[in-house]
Design an enzyme around this catalytic site. Structure first.
Site, PDB file in Angstrom:
ATOM      1  N   ASP A  14     101.601   9.359 136.196  1.00  0.00           N
ATOM      2  CA  ASP A  14     101.602   7.654 135.503  1.00  0.00           C
ATOM      3  C   ASP A  14     102.600   6.543 135.932  1.00  0.00           C
ATOM      4  OD1 ASP A  14     100.973   5.637 133.666  1.00  0.00           O
ATOM      5  OD2 ASP A  14     102.303   6.901 131.737  1.00  0.00           O
ATOM      6  N   HIS A  66     105.658  10.565 131.179  1.00  0.00           N
ATOM      7  CA  HIS A  66     107.462   9.900 130.367  1.00  0.00           C
ATOM      8  C   HIS A  66     107.705  11.778 129.911  1.00  0.00           C
ATOM      9  CE1 HIS A  66     105.404   6.235 128.547  1.00  0.00           C
ATOM     10  NE2 HIS A  66     104.969   6.067 129.573  1.00  0.00           N
ATOM     11  N   HIS A  80      99.294   0.375 137.209  1.00  0.00           N
ATOM     12  CA  HIS A  80     100.112   0.169 137.093  1.00  0.00           C
ATOM     13  C   HIS A  80     101.592   0.545 138.035  1.00  0.00           C
ATOM     14  CE1 HIS A  80     102.175   2.851 134.522  1.00  0.00           C
ATOM     15  NE2 HIS A  80     100.962   3.164 133.776  1.00  0.00           N
ATOM     16  N   GLU A 127     103.863  -1.839 133.721  1.00  0.00           N
ATOM     17  CA  GLU A 127     103.222  -1.795 131.958  1.00  0.00           C
ATOM     18  C   GLU A 127     104.105  -0.587 131.086  1.00  0.00           C
ATOM     19  OE1 GLU A 127     100.297   0.668 130.151  1.00  0.00           O
ATOM     20  OE2 GLU A 127     101.848   1.444 131.598  1.00  0.00           O
ATOM     21  N   ASP A 145     104.856   0.817 138.184  1.00  0.00           N
ATOM     22  CA  ASP A 145     105.810   1.094 137.851  1.00  0.00           C
ATOM     23  C   ASP A 145     105.942   2.293 136.961  1.00  0.00           C
ATOM     24  OD1 ASP A 145     104.323  -0.317 135.323  1.00  0.00           O
ATOM     25  OD2 ASP A 145     105.945   0.018 134.759  1.00  0.00           O
TER      26      ASP A 145
HETATM   27 ZN   LIG Z   1     100.620   4.159 132.758  1.00  0.00          ZN
END
Ligand SMILES: [Zn+2]
Length: 416
Positions: free
Chosen positions: A147, A387, A84, A181, A86
Site C-alpha cells: 500500500d 498498515h 501514492h 495519501e 507514501d
Molecule cells: Zn493506499
C-alpha cells in the site's frame, strides 16, 4: 489478448520500491509531510523518462506526472492512473526485508524476524485463493509497503507493456504518483487541470477483482462545552464544570447502534475521537459517517439535541456546535459517468477475474478527486493487511493488476 510470453517487470520494480522508506507524517504541517517520500518520486521520474515518457516531471509539491501518448486515430477520453508513494505513519517502512514464499500451500506464514508476526489463514481468508502463488511478505519487523507501492509498480509495468506492444491501441494515458495519501492529504495540491485526464483510477485497493465506486460521506463535528471556572475553594453556586457537561453528553450517545464497533456494511455511525478540556471549556471532536449525505444531517441533528439536553442540566452554561464537511460518497459523481465503472468491469471480465464491488467504509483520494472534477474509482492493487507488519501481496496478483490496467486502456479505445 494479453501476451502470454510477456516478461513482467512488476515484481522486480516492487521489490526495489519497497527498499525506499517513504513514510508520511500526520503530525507535520508542511507539504509533502516528509521529504524522504520524494526519494521514490525522483526515482520514478527517472524510470518514466527511461521508458520514454518524455514529459515525466515532479512538480514543486512532489507530484509525479507523465503522459503515455495516444497511438490511435480514435478520439479516446484521456484516462489517468493514480497511486501514492507514501506509506502509513502507523508502522515503520524503513529497512524492509522482503521474503518471497514461493509456491504457497495455504499454511500459516510465520515471519522469521518477529515471533508475534504470523499471517494465519484463519484471519486471512484470501490466502485460500493463493495456492501455488508466490507470496511476498517482510521478515515481520516492518511494513511491506504494498500500500501503495504495488499500485505504483503495476502502473509502471503496464506502461512498459504498452510501449512494448504498440499493436495494442489506446488513447492518451496520464500517470500520477502522489505524496501523503496516508495522512489524508494526497489530493491537497493535486492539479487536476494540469493532469488533464477526463477520468482516472486509483490503483490502491486490496483483493484481486475489487472495483470500489462508493465511499463514506464524512463530516467532523466539533463541540465546545463552555462552563465557568472559579477557584474550587470558593466555587459554591458559581462554578459550571464543562468536563461534567461533556461527560453527560458522551454518556447519552447511542451505544448499541450507530457506533463503529456495532456497525458494518452500509451502516453509518457517530464516533467521538478526542475529548480535551478544563472546568472552563471542554472540546469533544467527533466523526460522522454514512453512505448517504442526508443521513449525516440526521445524525448531526440528533447529536445537537443530545448536546442541548446535557447543557440544559447546567444553568448558565452554553455550547458551540460546528460541523466540518470532510468528503462525500464518490458514487454521487460516478453515477453521472457510468462508463468509468462499466469499463473496469468489462476489463476484469475479459481477464476472467470476478469483479468484487464493495462500498469502502472510509474515504479514498479518488473520492476527493471525483469531487474535484476527476471521476476516480479505486481498483485492486493486490496487497492485504494494509498498515500492519503482516502486510502481504502475491506476485500473481501484481501481474493481474498490470493486465487489468492494460486491458482497461484497450477497452476505452475500443469503445470510443
Ligand atoms: Zn493506499
Amino acid at each position: 489478448m494479453f501476451d502470454q510470453n510477456y516478461k513482467f517487470t512488476v515484481t522486480d520494480r516492487f521489490l526495489e520500491y519497497v527498499k525506499i522508506d517513504t513514510q508520511s507524517d500526520d503530525e507535520a504541517a508542511g507539504f509533502p509531510t516528509t521529504l524522504k517520500q520524494l526519494d521514490l518520486s525522483r526515482k520514478l521520474v527517472a524510470e518514466l523518462l527511461e521508458l520514454g515518457l518524455k514529459d515525466a516531471l515532479m512538480d514543486d509539491n512532489g507530484y509525479v506526472m507523465a503522459t503515455l501518448p495516444s497511438n490511435t486515430t480514435k478520439d479516446v477520453p484521456v484516462i489517468g492512473f493514480v497511486a501514492h508513494v507514501d506509506t502509513s505513519p502507523a508502522v515503520s517502512g524503513k529497512d524492509v526485508k522482503t521474503i518471497i514464499h514461493k509456491n504457497y500451500q495455504v499454511t500459516d506464514i510465520k515471519l522469521p524476524g518477529n515471533p508475534d508476526a504470523v499471517i494465519d489463514v484463519a484471519n486471512n481468508p484470501d490466502l485460500k485463493d493463493m495456492k501455488g502463488f508466490d507470496i511476498i511478505t517482510t521478515d515481520g519487523t516492518t511494513l511491506l509497503g504494498a500500500d501503495d507501492k504495488a499500485g505504483i509498480a503495476e502502473i509502471m509495468d503496464a506502461v512498459n507493456y504498452l510501449l512494448a506492444h504498440p499493436e495494442i491501441k489506446h488513447g492518451t494515458i496520464k500517470i500520477c504518483f502522489t505524496p501523503d495519501e496516508e495522512v489524508g492529504r494526497g489530493t491537497e495540491k493535486f492539479d487536476v487541470a494540469k493532469f488533464g485526464a477526463k477520468y482516472a483510477y486509483t490503483i490502491d485497493g486490496s483483493t484481486r477483482g475489487e472495483v470500489e465506486t462508493e465511499t463514506f460521506c464524512a463530516d467532523a463535528v466539533i463541540i465546545d462545552f463552555i462552563g465557568k471556572n472559579v477557584h474550587p475553594g470558593y466555587a459554591k453556586g458559581k462554578m459550571i464544570n464543562s468536563i461534567k457537561m461533556a461527560s453527560s453528553f458522551i454518556e447519552s450517545l447511542p451505544k448499541s447502534s450507530l457506533t463503529p464497533e456495532t456497525t458494518e456494511g452500509r451502516e453509518g455511525y457517530v464516533h467521538p475521537i478526542t475529548i480535551n478540556g478544563t472546568e472552563e471549556k471542554t472540546t469533544v471532536k467527533m466523526i460522522i459517517r454514512d453512505f448517504v449525505t442526508e443521513k449525516l444531517k440526521e445524525y448531526e441533528n440528533m447529536l445537537e439535541k443530545l448536546v442541548k439536553e446535557s447543557v440544559e442540566k447546567f444553568p448558565g452554561a452554553r455550547y458551540e456546535f460546528k460541523v466540518i464537511e470532510q468528503y462525500r460518497n464518490m458514487k454521487y459523481v460516478l453515477n453521472d459517468h457510468p462508463k468509468v465503472e462499466e469499463y473496469a468491469i468489462e476489463a476484469l471480465n475479459r481477464l476472467g477475474i470476478k469483479p468484487i464491488q464493495s462500498a469502502i467504509r472510509g474515504g479514498t483520494d479518488g473520492a476527493k478527486l471525483s469531487f474535484m472534477g476527476l471521476p476516480t474509482p479505486n481498483l485492486f492493487a493486490g496487497g492485504h493487511n494494509f498498515h500492519a507488519i503482516t502486510e502481504w501481496v502475491a506476485v500473481q496478483d501484481l501481474e493481474a493488476a498490470v493486465k487489468l490496467i492494460v486491458t482497461l486502456a484497450q477497452v476505452w479505445e475500443e469503445k470510443s
